[in-house]
Design a protein around this motif. Structure first.
Motif: not given
Length: 257
Positions: A95-99
């Motif tokens: 989630y913290d790399h691909a939002g």
């Protein structure tokens, strides 16, 4: 292009779990002390490669993170408009790399085959494994496939002269890192190395797909960096103190190298 790549680390969020009362069954990120969240820019003149896209305000609220600035605003602060980004390397689909994928309408997204297989396959029936993923982000990535904006890779590849990607795995099945040639080679390690201290003591961040591959990943990072290269960790607050800010007014954006 001049052939002189610049690497920037842009902090967009933080978590200081030393200030929290953390239950034993919490997300392990909440038990690691302070962790910072970055996206990275690799650029040579007008050519911009964005590494990862961070998370949104909604995701920050849902997961108890402090969003310091939206990643798109962080890019704007150094003169990069989201619609002008042509290449985005997604190191992995957590989630913290691909939002925020839809914020880059003109980009080609570079992703490993194994990562899409992992994020959309049978392993996601297990809650501990899917915890770092956000289903809406994964669905957004699938939509980009159907829009022909995803370039899939199976292993190592050259993205541009002087910039290459390398499949590491370990933390996530299809985790990839970047090497950038310059006066000193920079390895943008993302979550192949969360915190430098973990590699120093041959320890693994306990969110992972493959424990031995994670430890082998440290060896691979060292090989990629060579004798005097820089290994840039994915969540280490020390990044901001080790490297100079691009401007006194923006201490959250630092130049690497």
């Amino acid at each position: 292009m001049s052939g002189r790549w610049e690497v920037l680390a842009l902090r967009y969020a933080t978590l200081d779990s030393t200030l929290l009362s953390v239950p034993l069954d919490a997300d392990v990120h909440d038990r690691m002390g302070r962790m910072d969240y970055f996206v990275w820019v690799v650029r040579d003149g007008a050519r911009v490669i964005l590494v990862d896209t961070g998370f949104s305000e909604a995701a920050a609220r849902a997961r108890g993170r402090t969003l310091l600035r939206h990643p798109v605003a962080a890019l704007a602060s150094i003169g990069i408009a989201a619609e002008d980004v042509a290449d985005v390397v997604i190191t992995h689909l957590h989630y913290d790399h691909a939002g925020n994928l839809a914020a880059f309408p003109n980009a080609r997204f570079h992703l490993q085959d194994k990562e899409m297989t992992f994020a959309t396959g049978r392993y996601m029936v297990h809650k501990p494994i899917r915890r770092p993923f956000d289903v809406d982000d994964v669905v957004a990535a699938v939509r980009l496939v159907y829009r022909e904006q995803v370039v899939f890779h199976d292993g190592d590849y050259v993205l541009a002269p002087g910039v290459a990607a390398h499949l590491i795995g370990g933390h996530s099945m299809g985790l990839q890192v970047l090497t950038v040639e310059g006066p000193r080679r920079v390895v943008v390690a993302s979550d192949a190395l969360h915190l430098t201290r973990l590699m120093d003591r041959d320890d693994a961040f306990p969110v992972l797909f493959d424990y031995p591959a994670t430890l082998e990943g440290y060896r691979r990072l060292r090989e990629l960096a060579g004798e005097d290269g820089i290994i840039l960790p994915g969540h280490d607050p020390e990044v901001l103190s080790l490297w100079p800010p691009v401007a006194a007014s923006d201490p959250d954006t630092v130049r690497i190298g």
